[in-house]
Design an enzyme around this catalytic site. Structure first.
Site, PDB file in Angstrom:
ATOM      1  N   HIS A 190     124.681 139.734  91.420  1.00 50.26           N
ATOM      2  CA  HIS A 190     125.483 138.725  90.713  1.00 50.26           C
ATOM      3  C   HIS A 190     126.122 137.703  91.663  1.00 50.26           C
ATOM      4  O   HIS A 190     125.869 136.501  91.525  1.00 50.26           O
ATOM      5  CB  HIS A 190     126.516 139.428  89.825  1.00 50.26           C
ATOM      6  CG  HIS A 190     127.564 138.527  89.277  1.00 50.26           C
ATOM      7  ND1 HIS A 190     127.285 137.492  88.404  1.00 50.26           N
ATOM      8  CD2 HIS A 190     128.910 138.474  89.489  1.00 50.26           C
ATOM      9  CE1 HIS A 190     128.411 136.865  88.101  1.00 50.26           C
ATOM     10  NE2 HIS A 190     129.403 137.430  88.745  1.00 50.26           N
ATOM     11  N   HIS A 233     133.407 136.363  95.315  1.00 49.80           N
ATOM     12  CA  HIS A 233     134.329 136.047  94.223  1.00 49.80           C
ATOM     13  C   HIS A 233     134.780 137.261  93.410  1.00 49.80           C
ATOM     14  O   HIS A 233     135.835 137.242  92.805  1.00 49.80           O
ATOM     15  CB  HIS A 233     133.747 134.956  93.311  1.00 49.80           C
ATOM     16  CG  HIS A 233     132.769 135.465  92.306  1.00 49.80           C
ATOM     17  ND1 HIS A 233     131.434 135.573  92.570  1.00 49.80           N
ATOM     18  CD2 HIS A 233     132.938 135.900  91.030  1.00 49.80           C
ATOM     19  CE1 HIS A 233     130.803 136.055  91.502  1.00 49.80           C
ATOM     20  NE2 HIS A 233     131.700 136.265  90.545  1.00 49.80           N
ATOM     21  N   GLU A 292     138.454 142.097  93.082  1.00 50.80           N
ATOM     22  CA  GLU A 292     138.646 142.732  91.777  1.00 50.80           C
ATOM     23  C   GLU A 292     138.135 144.173  91.828  1.00 50.80           C
ATOM     24  O   GLU A 292     137.014 144.414  92.258  1.00 50.80           O
ATOM     25  CB  GLU A 292     137.851 141.926  90.740  1.00 50.80           C
ATOM     26  CG  GLU A 292     138.111 142.293  89.328  1.00 50.80           C
ATOM     27  CD  GLU A 292     139.317 141.531  88.788  1.00 50.80           C
ATOM     28  OE1 GLU A 292     139.675 141.782  87.651  1.00 50.80           O
ATOM     29  OE2 GLU A 292     139.879 140.696  89.521  1.00 50.80           O
ATOM     30  N   ASP A 293     138.922 145.127  91.357  1.00 46.19           N
ATOM     31  CA  ASP A 293     138.497 146.543  91.278  1.00 46.19           C
ATOM     32  C   ASP A 293     137.892 147.074  92.568  1.00 46.19           C
ATOM     33  O   ASP A 293     137.029 147.935  92.534  1.00 46.19           O
ATOM     34  CB  ASP A 293     137.439 146.744  90.162  1.00 46.19           C
ATOM     35  CG  ASP A 293     137.892 146.134  88.855  1.00 46.19           C
ATOM     36  OD1 ASP A 293     139.111 146.193  88.602  1.00 46.19           O
ATOM     37  OD2 ASP A 293     137.046 145.614  88.125  1.00 46.19           O
ATOM     38  N   ASP A 315     129.967 131.186  88.171  1.00 42.90           N
ATOM     39  CA  ASP A 315     130.120 132.588  87.765  1.00 42.90           C
ATOM     40  C   ASP A 315     129.829 132.717  86.268  1.00 42.90           C
ATOM     41  O   ASP A 315     129.048 133.552  85.825  1.00 42.90           O
ATOM     42  CB  ASP A 315     131.560 133.022  88.083  1.00 42.90           C
ATOM     43  CG  ASP A 315     131.871 134.436  87.629  1.00 42.90           C
ATOM     44  OD1 ASP A 315     130.983 135.309  87.740  1.00 42.90           O
ATOM     45  OD2 ASP A 315     133.012 134.668  87.171  1.00 42.90           O
ATOM     46  N   ASP A 317     114.260 110.721  67.655  1.00 43.37           N
ATOM     47  CA  ASP A 317     113.999 110.561  69.084  1.00 43.37           C
ATOM     48  C   ASP A 317     114.223 111.869  69.822  1.00 43.37           C
ATOM     49  O   ASP A 317     115.105 112.003  70.640  1.00 43.37           O
ATOM     50  CB  ASP A 317     114.823 109.420  69.691  1.00 43.37           C
ATOM     51  CG  ASP A 317     116.187 109.329  69.033  1.00 43.37           C
ATOM     52  OD1 ASP A 317     116.532 110.249  68.280  1.00 43.37           O
ATOM     53  OD2 ASP A 317     116.888 108.343  69.279  1.00 43.37           O
TER      54      ASP A 317
HETATM   55 MN    MN Z   1     131.626 137.266  88.607  1.00 42.16          MN
END
Ligand code: MN
Length: 716
Positions: free
Chosen positions: A48, A72, A76-77, A139, A259
């Site tokens: 990712h 990024h 986190e965690d 992201d 169009d």
């Molecule tokens: Mn992410």
């Protein structure tokens, strides 16, 4: 799956001399942080951040942004600390990662008002460094690409949030590449049936269309060669999402969308888009009203291009966009197109800086907002709206959102011009404050030193900037009034104990009292008194010498007795002076003036309100609280009187009216004008007068002005 080598190769292609050290360091740290983790798809988690970094490398972003993308999700965690990250990749990248992480913690749902505070935080993060939001958009793009691994209900939630929050931001930043992709996936997720139907149609007609595109493309290419113009041509079918938008807007079935084919002619920088447009129109008939010149008038996000729709081969309508390579890059990448490299370093031209700062400007305005609600007002309107272009008397172009009024324009010229605006002239014609701007208007603002904002302006202003200024003015005005009233209230209370505000203002007891209170100074305390947030007796007990409050309260002159005096109908009238003694307000419903018969009404905590004896409101008020009052004519003083003038809308009328007031030395407190049917106008003036006689004289003299039909006094 994207590999780190793909990213390095891509970055080297546009920044050959850039130092790749940070990217490698970030990659190693991310690999360590996400070791053993997997995504919902079963892929290693590291895939990712690598994909997100690749999206940004495709936008040719700088090394810091790519490194931030790799890391990024690493805070986190994960056991990884900011200290450790700073050690490995330095403070700048760590700060950017921290910014992205903070945005990630915010929860957005479709009702942006409920989410105002979250949205505000995100905008604040953006205004510090726009790269944070670029990483967040990348992201989100990768998360949308892999959305099918979520449950259907969750897919809808994520797509709704993307539509409400991220697509408008991508649009505002001009990153069409990501905006289009997000829109397609959201459309597919939220309107699966419509998406299926359109793609089925596109598949069914695929081979026919491919042939047609190839042939038309060849014709356009030949046209360029014949004209001796260098350039490239590309053709494509419009996306399901944009076909769907057309179907909805024009209520067409998919077969009838005219169009659905679009061609692009891209010229080298310095090429002549207008010459190409001329050449195309010479060969193919243009569809009237479909030529759009975004080169002369770029979209707010910087987009530039010429658009035309022509009747192509076989009579089919096709859209053609003509632009240079640089315009093309800005069209696709928006703000990201301004990141340029020279010898391994980011090199921004003054133009690039201006483009980036135009975007920042929006967020800066937002940062000045005092609370979440005001912030949303400021941002929401500017982020989502279309725009109009008007001219200053000097011929300068100003850009405002669609629906903006003459008053908004005045505020855009200068805050002071807005604050004192009484009207405007459009191409020489007088218009009221609420006049809605049209593109091409030449605006001239009329001001008066005695003008100031009032609550009606909140309805008239449509731009975030003007609303913010007016709201702030009104809040300040209200606060000042509250301070004045609170001070008067405390003063008249203290006088009963032979003291006064003046006597206690700088004393130690007040300092001690405030040290236990939320108010920081005397003014804030007065404000709280007026708002009923603190009782007068509490303050008096604290400010008077020990025991004094209790002693005098036993005796005469208590508040109860004071009010009781007025409850006796036979009581002598109170003289209205508004100076010292009793706190007096004039009722807004009937605006009484000296010389008129009046009645007083004892309010709870805000002194006495004076009404006209004939005021209709009185009958609905508690009779027991009414007291007889009389004007203290000898004291003079000024009073507000409102008049309404019905007149024809002719130039110079407003200045004639102002002149009458000046001759009689009557001050205009506020003035506003609005149009009525035909060429008539209504001018409303708030005047400061001595008494009813003076107001009557002003009215008579205004009635004599040519063009004035009638004048009436406004009394609720
Ligand atoms: Mn992410």
């Amino acid at each position: 799956m994207t590999q780190i080598s793909d990213i390095l190769e891509q970055v080297r292609s546009y920044a050959p001399d850039a130092d790749m050290g940070p990217v490698m360091a970030a990659y190693l740290l991310a690999a360590k942080a996400h070791a053993g983790q997997t995504r919902k798809s079963g892929e290693p988690y590291l895939s990712h951040p690598l994909a997100v970094a690749m999206i940004l490398a495709d936008l040719r972003m700088d090394v810091e942004t790519i490194s931030t993308a790799l890391l990024h999700d690493a805070l986190e965690d994960n056991p990884l600390s900011m200290e450790e990250m700073t050690e490995q990749v330095g403070p700048l990248i760590t700060q950017l990662v921290d910014g992205v992480t903070k945005i990630g913690k915010l929860k957005f749902r479709s009702k942006e008002e409920l989410q105002a505070e979250n949205f505000r935080k995100m905008m604040l993060a953006m205004s510090r460094d726009v790269r944070v939001i670029l990483v967040k958009l990348a992201d989100r793009t990768h998360n949308m690409r892999t959305i099918e691994h979520h449950r259907p209900a969750k897919q809808i939630t994520i797509a709704t949030e993307t539509t409400d929050v991220f697509i408008p931001i991508a649009n505002r930043l001009g990153i069409t590449k990501l905006k289009d992709e997000l829109e397609e996936i959201c459309f597919k997720t939220m309107h699966r049936d419509a998406w299926d139907a359109i793609t089925a149609f596109l598949d069914r007609t695929q081979s026919d269309r491919a042939t047609y595109i190839a042939e038309t493309q060849k014709m356009l290419e030949k046209l360029l060669i014949d004209e001796g113009i260098e350039g490239r041509v590309s053709g494509r079918a419009k996306s399901p999402h944009s076909i769907h938008k057309k179907m909805n807007a024009q209520r067409l079935s998919v077969e009838d969308v005219p169009d659905a084919l679009a061609f692009r002619v891209i010229l080298p920088d310095g090429g002549q888009p207008y010459a190409v447009l001329g050449g195309i129109h010479a060969r193919f008939a243009p569809v009237p009203g479909r030529i759009k010149d975004y080169i002369a008038r770029p979209k707010p996000n910087g987009y530039q291009s010429l658009h035309t729709t022509i009747v192509g081969p076989e009579g089919r309508r096709v859209e053609v966009q003509i632009r240079t390579e640089h315009m093309h890059r800005v069209a696709e990448e928006g703000i990201a197109a301004h990141w340029k490299y020279k010898e391994g370093h980011l090199a921004l031209s003054p133009d690039d800086v201006a483009s980036i700062s135009r975007v920042r400007e929006l967020f800066e305005t937002a940062r000045d907002a005092e609370n979440a609600e005001e912030f949303m007002e400021t941002v929401k309107v500017e982020l989502y709206a279309d725009e109009v272009f008007v001219f200053t008397p000097a011929g300068e172009v100003k850009r405002l959102q669609k629906g903006a009024t003459a008053l908004d324009f005045a505020f855009m010229v200068h805050t002071d011009v807005g604050m004192h605006c009484v009207g405007a002239r459009v191409d020489g014609r007088m218009v009221p404050l609420r006049y809605e701007l049209k593109s091409g208007d030449r605006m001239e603002i009329l001001t008066s030193p005695s003008q100031s904002p009032n609550r009606d302006w909140l309805q008239i202003c449509k731009t975030g900037r003007a609303l913010q200024k007016v709201r702030r003015f009104l809040r300040e005005e209200e606060r000042e009034a509250a301070v004045r009233i609170g001070r008067d209230m405390l003063d008249s209370e203290l006088k009963k104990y032979s003291s006064s505000v003046k006597k206690v203002l700088n004393g130690q007891p007040l300092k001690e009292f405030l040290s236990d209170r939320p108010e920081r100074d005397a003014d804030q305390l007065f404000e709280s008194i007026a708002r009923g947030q603190v009782g007068l007796s509490t303050i008096c007990r604290a400010l008077l010498p020990e025991g004094e409050f209790e002693r005098l309260r036993q005796n005469s002159g208590t508040l109860g007795q004071f009010l009781n005096r007025f409850r006796r109908p036979s009581q002598n009238p109170v003289l209205i002076t508004g100076e010292d003694g009793v706190l007096v307000n004039y009722a807004r419903c009937c605006s009484p003036l000296p010389g008129e018969d009046v009645v007083g009404f004892i309010t709870r905590g805000r002194g006495i309100t004076v009404h006209k004896a004939t005021c209709a409101q009185l009958s609905s008020l508690d009779g027991a609280r009414q007291i007889p009052v009389e004007w203290d004519i000898a004291r003079g003083g000024s009073h507000a009187g409102q008049i309404r003038i019905y007149c024809t809308d002719r130039p110079g009328l407003l200045s004639n009216i102002t002149a009458v007031c000046e001759q009689q030395a009557v001050n205009i407190l506020t003035a506003s004008a609005s149009a009525r049917t035909g060429d008539g106008a209504v001018v409303t003036l708030d005047l400061s007068v001595q008494d009813v006689g003076e107001l009557t004289r002003v009215i008579r003299n205004i009635e004599k002005i040519k063009g004035v039909e009638s004048v009436e006094r406004v009394t609720g």
